[in-house]
Write a protein that holds these residues in place. Structure first.
Motif, mmCIF file in Angstrom:
data_model
loop_
_atom_site.group_PDB
_atom_site.id
_atom_site.type_symbol
_atom_site.label_atom_id
_atom_site.label_comp_id
_atom_site.label_asym_id
_atom_site.label_seq_id
_atom_site.Cartn_x
_atom_site.Cartn_y
_atom_site.Cartn_z
ATOM 1 N N LEU A 58 -2.913 17.992 -25.590
ATOM 2 C CA LEU A 58 -2.640 19.552 -24.937
ATOM 3 C C LEU A 58 -3.794 20.066 -23.769
ATOM 4 O O LEU A 58 -3.693 20.782 -22.569
ATOM 5 N N LYS A 59 -4.133 18.463 -22.385
ATOM 6 C CA LYS A 59 -3.796 18.652 -21.577
ATOM 7 C C LYS A 59 -4.427 20.138 -20.824
ATOM 8 O O LYS A 59 -4.844 20.664 -20.174
ATOM 9 N N CYS A 60 -5.922 20.088 -21.441
ATOM 10 C CA CYS A 60 -7.395 20.607 -21.394
ATOM 11 C C CYS A 60 -7.703 20.860 -19.769
ATOM 12 O O CYS A 60 -7.632 19.446 -20.121
ATOM 13 N N HIS A 61 -7.915 22.048 -18.975
ATOM 14 C CA HIS A 61 -8.201 21.871 -18.172
ATOM 15 C C HIS A 61 -8.654 23.654 -18.047
ATOM 16 O O HIS A 61 -8.226 24.361 -18.083
ATOM 17 N N ASP A 62 -9.874 23.249 -17.819
ATOM 18 C CA ASP A 62 -10.488 24.780 -17.695
ATOM 19 C C ASP A 62 -12.415 23.940 -17.549
ATOM 20 O O ASP A 62 -12.520 23.120 -16.433
ATOM 21 N N ILE A 63 -13.103 25.158 -17.268
ATOM 22 C CA ILE A 63 -14.651 25.053 -16.841
ATOM 23 C C ILE A 63 -15.020 23.728 -17.585
ATOM 24 O O ILE A 63 -14.732 23.513 -18.855
ATOM 25 N N PRO A 64 -15.997 23.352 -17.480
ATOM 26 C CA PRO A 64 -16.492 21.997 -17.762
ATOM 27 C C PRO A 64 -16.924 21.894 -18.703
ATOM 28 O O PRO A 64 -17.060 21.237 -20.105
ATOM 29 N N ASN A 65 -18.020 23.088 -19.822
ATOM 30 C CA ASN A 65 -18.488 23.531 -21.068
ATOM 31 C C ASN A 65 -17.331 24.121 -21.739
ATOM 32 O O ASN A 65 -17.830 23.551 -22.959
ATOM 33 N N VAL A 67 -14.683 22.865 -21.541
ATOM 34 C CA VAL A 67 -13.358 21.445 -22.271
ATOM 35 C C VAL A 67 -14.481 20.677 -23.084
ATOM 36 O O VAL A 67 -14.047 19.988 -24.263
ATOM 37 N N GLU A 68 -16.049 20.286 -22.928
ATOM 38 C CA GLU A 68 -16.882 19.916 -23.794
ATOM 39 C C GLU A 68 -16.659 20.445 -24.919
ATOM 40 O O GLU A 68 -17.238 19.704 -25.955
ATOM 41 N N LYS A 69 -16.811 21.959 -25.414
ATOM 42 C CA LYS A 69 -17.011 22.572 -26.295
ATOM 43 C C LYS A 69 -15.120 22.157 -27.693
ATOM 44 O O LYS A 69 -15.177 21.454 -28.752
ATOM 45 N N THR A 70 -14.137 21.920 -26.676
ATOM 46 C CA THR A 70 -12.733 22.051 -27.149
ATOM 47 C C THR A 70 -12.548 20.812 -27.465
ATOM 48 O O THR A 70 -12.237 20.275 -29.065
ATOM 49 N N MET A 71 -13.236 19.782 -26.651
ATOM 50 C CA MET A 71 -13.350 17.545 -27.394
ATOM 51 C C MET A 71 -14.402 17.967 -28.022
ATOM 52 O O MET A 71 -13.660 17.181 -29.115
ATOM 53 N N ARG A 72 -14.955 18.516 -28.659
ATOM 54 C CA ARG A 72 -15.796 18.102 -29.484
ATOM 55 C C ARG A 72 -15.271 18.912 -31.232
ATOM 56 O O ARG A 72 -15.422 18.262 -31.955
ATOM 57 N N GLY A 73 -14.534 19.959 -31.353
ATOM 58 C CA GLY A 73 -14.127 19.766 -32.027
ATOM 59 C C GLY A 73 -12.491 19.183 -32.006
ATOM 60 O O GLY A 73 -12.623 18.995 -33.344
ATOM 61 N N LEU A 74 -11.413 18.673 -31.132
ATOM 62 C CA LEU A 74 -10.493 18.018 -31.572
ATOM 63 C C LEU A 74 -10.893 16.547 -31.936
ATOM 64 O O LEU A 74 -10.542 15.554 -32.777
ATOM 65 N N ALA A 75 -12.281 16.020 -32.059
ATOM 66 C CA ALA A 75 -12.474 14.788 -31.783
ATOM 67 C C ALA A 75 -13.101 14.995 -34.054
ATOM 68 O O ALA A 75 -12.616 14.202 -34.460
ATOM 69 N N SER A 87 -6.894 17.427 -12.672
ATOM 70 C CA SER A 87 -7.170 18.056 -11.798
ATOM 71 C C SER A 87 -8.484 19.074 -12.488
ATOM 72 O O SER A 87 -8.785 19.501 -10.819
ATOM 73 N N GLY A 88 -8.510 18.802 -12.763
ATOM 74 C CA GLY A 88 -10.175 19.636 -13.620
ATOM 75 C C GLY A 88 -11.361 18.805 -12.617
ATOM 76 O O GLY A 88 -11.943 19.760 -12.798
ATOM 77 N N GLY A 89 -11.693 17.937 -12.259
ATOM 78 C CA GLY A 89 -12.528 17.132 -11.487
ATOM 79 C C GLY A 89 -13.840 16.382 -12.200
ATOM 80 O O GLY A 89 -13.352 16.422 -13.435
ATOM 81 N N LYS A 90 -13.843 15.757 -11.564
ATOM 82 C CA LYS A 90 -14.938 14.689 -11.925
ATOM 83 C C LYS A 90 -16.128 15.462 -13.576
ATOM 84 O O LYS A 90 -16.041 14.504 -14.494
ATOM 85 N N ARG A 91 -17.207 16.029 -13.063
ATOM 86 C CA ARG A 91 -17.331 16.944 -13.800
ATOM 87 C C ARG A 91 -16.944 17.120 -15.086
ATOM 88 O O ARG A 91 -17.330 17.333 -16.630
ATOM 89 N N MET A 92 -16.280 18.126 -15.385
ATOM 90 C CA MET A 92 -14.692 18.468 -16.196
ATOM 91 C C MET A 92 -14.615 17.032 -17.237
ATOM 92 O O MET A 92 -14.436 17.348 -18.552
ATOM 93 N N MET A 93 -14.042 16.235 -16.921
ATOM 94 C CA MET A 93 -13.921 14.896 -17.489
ATOM 95 C C MET A 93 -15.542 14.182 -18.041
ATOM 96 O O MET A 93 -14.991 13.861 -19.152
#
Length: 232
Positions: A58-65, A67-75, A87-93
């Motif tokens: 799904l190539k998540c790319h958004d503000i860190p908060n 993306v974190e919540k999205t990944m919590r759900g995908l897990a 390209s979302g940056g280190k903090r986002m990753m």
């Protein structure tokens, strides 16, 4: 289970089931935006019940908060591999990784990789459209190093870039490579492509193959031929 990931770029669940019914072996498959946005998470359960591994692309790319919540759900979907854009940056990753850890099912989280430059992107497009100076290879290696610093498991890249990424980030850092075609296949919209054998020689850990399998007259035969070539 093989390190050849089949891209299930279909528009509905019925076509996915029809395709998977042709195979007797467990597969590693990719569910991308085209399929996921048409079917929702139900397709993940359907595929998992058949014993296959899933790369949820799904190539998540958004503000860190976000993306974190999205990944919590995908897990919680118990997929095996997910990704975001470097390209979302280190903090986002880093936030993406925290989300996967928080939402994981059991002891192990899904593997997390980042997209460097899409294999459809050319040097000219990167310089002109993205306004990123320098060479495509320099950009890819930079993104790979940033991804490793963020603690992720690897990157999506062209097979042509696997060698330089392993040199920069180590052999244990995964390279998952689309842009793989048989020598007699059409290149389609991919720009930076190789054959399965070349991808293996260049150090790809996993290859992602879609249309050369899904649009083949005999998909099972095409898949097994690519697996055999990649394992040489």
């Amino acid at each position: 289970m093989e390190n050849v990931i089949i891209a299930l770029d279909f528009e509905n669940e019925a076509r996915v089931i029809s395709f998977l019914d042709q195979f007797s072996e467990p597969l590693f498959v990719k569910v991308g935006m085209e399929l996921y946005y048409q079917t929702g998470s139900s397709i993940i359960k359907t595929i998992k019940q058949r014993g296959h591994r899933i790369f949820l692309d799904l190539k998540c790319h958004d503000i860190p908060n976000t993306v974190e919540k999205t990944m919590r759900g995908l897990a919680k979907l118990d997929v095996d591999l997910v990704n975001c854009h470097a390209s979302g940056g280190k903090r986002m990753m880093e936030a993406a990784l925290r989300g996967l850890e928080a939402g994981k099912v059991g002891d192990d989280r899904p593997l997390l990789i980042a997209v460097t430059q899409l294999t459809s992107t050319s040097q000219e497009e990167m310089n002109h459209d993205q306004q990123i100076p320098g060479s495509l290879q320099e950009s890819v290696v930079h993104y790979a190093q940033l991804t490793k610093e963020a603690g992720l498991d690897g990157v999506v890249c062209s097979p042509l870039e696997s060698v330089m990424i392993h040199e920069a980030c180590g052999d244990s850092f995964l390279t998952i490579t689309p842009g793989v075609r048989l020598s007699d296949s059409k290149q389609d919209d991919q720009k930076r492509v190789t054959t399965p054998a070349d991808a293996k020689q260049l150090g790809s850990n996993f290859i992602v193959v879609g249309r050369p399998i899904t649009e083949a007259q005999n998909p099972v035969e095409a898949y097994r031929s690519i697996v055999k070539e990649f394992k040489k």
